[in-house]
Write an enzyme that holds these catalytic residues in place. Structure first.
Site, PDB file in Angstrom:
ATOM      1  N   CYS A  63       0.864  -1.181   0.000  1.00 17.80           N
ATOM      2  CA  CYS A  63       0.000   0.000   0.000  1.00 17.80           C
ATOM      3  C   CYS A  63       0.895   1.223   0.000  1.00 17.80           C
ATOM      4  O   CYS A  63       1.721   1.385   0.906  1.00 17.80           O
ATOM      5  CB  CYS A  63      -0.904  -0.010   1.234  1.00 17.80           C
ATOM      6  SG  CYS A  63      -1.889   1.490   1.451  1.00 17.80           S
ATOM      7  N   CYS A  95      -0.308   3.688  -6.992  1.00 20.11           N
ATOM      8  CA  CYS A  95      -1.211   3.093  -5.999  1.00 20.11           C
ATOM      9  C   CYS A  95      -1.340   1.632  -6.374  1.00 20.11           C
ATOM     10  O   CYS A  95      -1.556   1.307  -7.550  1.00 20.11           O
ATOM     11  CB  CYS A  95      -2.572   3.796  -6.013  1.00 20.11           C
ATOM     12  SG  CYS A  95      -3.851   2.960  -5.021  1.00 20.11           S
TER      13      CYS A  95
END
Length: 261
Positions: A70, A177
């Site tokens: 993440c 991302c």
């Protein structure tokens, strides 16, 4: 060998599938907290608190390494995660692949969440690795959330909006991302210009998977026996891959593995 991965939601699928391809015999622990997703709009303190909870749930399964799959958690919580878990469990963060993208000479676009776009963290990476290269930071509001929920219309709208903010001469796109890697080909189709050289996409999944093996002292063995297991943790409790995960090739790859006992 047991490798744990953590994220707010299903963004960890790309890195988990990359580990699986490198070591089909590895046990995987996938720890997330979909109820708190997305983390991008949250304060750094809130992200850190949630990331620690998700990481500690994974650490309870005694992995040989933990991948923080993440970008938001890596930006805000990596020091706290390492302070809490290392040296017992090596912690591998996820960094946008700006360095390899800039090595191609540019122009480069970095697609990222609005919270990461323009952040001191990302600007620092640009200064360090892309000095002299034309770089455009492209915020992608709503894209991670749409990917998480397999919202086809939402994905199309967010990708189209981000593509409209991406200069026509861009030769490489950094997927800043982890969720974006699950829709990489849709991003490529939206940004690729007719008659232009093939667009290069730069994700982080392969790099973090390889780094996790290095940190454990293991070598890649893609031909190892296909006997790895998968444990899914949702908010700290064992469960199954969310149905939305199975709309992506990476999720289907992991579903084919028998659950850990």
């Amino acid at each position: 060998m047991k490798i744990a991965l953590m994220d707010s939601g299903i963004g960890l699928l790309a890195a988990a599938a990359a580990v699986r391809r490198l070591r089909p015999d590895a046990e995987l622990v996938l720890s997330s907290d979909p109820g708190s997703m997305p983390w991008g709009p949250r304060t750094p303190e809130d992200v850190t608190e949630r990331a620690l909870a998700v990481a500690e749930a994974a650490a309870a399964h005694r992995p040989d390494a933990l991948i923080v799959a993440c970008n938001t958690a890596s930006v805000h919580a990596l020091p706290a995660l390492r302070a809490r878990l290392e040296p017992g469990v090596p912690v591998i963060g996820t960094v946008p692949a700006i360095k390899p993208a800039a090595a191609g000479g540019g122009p480069v676009a970095i697609w990222a969440t609005p919270a990461t776009t323009g952040s001191p963290y990302q600007r620092g990476l640009i200064r360090e690795f892309a000095d002299g290269v034309s770089v455009t930071e492209v915020p992608c509001p709503g894209l991670a959330d749409a990917v998480e929920h397999a919202d086809e219309a939402g994905i199309d709208a967010a990708v189209a909006a981000a593509a409209a903010r991406t200069p026509d001469d861009v030769r490489a796109v950094v997927l800043g991302c982890t969720h974006y890697e699950l829709v990489a080909e849709r991003i490529r189709a939206a940004v690729q210009r007719p008659g232009a050289a093939p667009l290069v996409l730069h994700g982080s999944a392969g790099a973090v998977a390889a780094q996790a093996l290095r940190r454990t002292g293991a070598a890649a063995q893609p031909d190892a026996p296909d006997r790895g297991t998968v444990t899914v943790l949702l908010g700290g409790r064992e469960g199954a891959l969310p149905a939305t995960a199975l709309t992506y090739a990476e999720g289907r790859l992991l579903q084919a593995v028998s659950p850990a006992r």
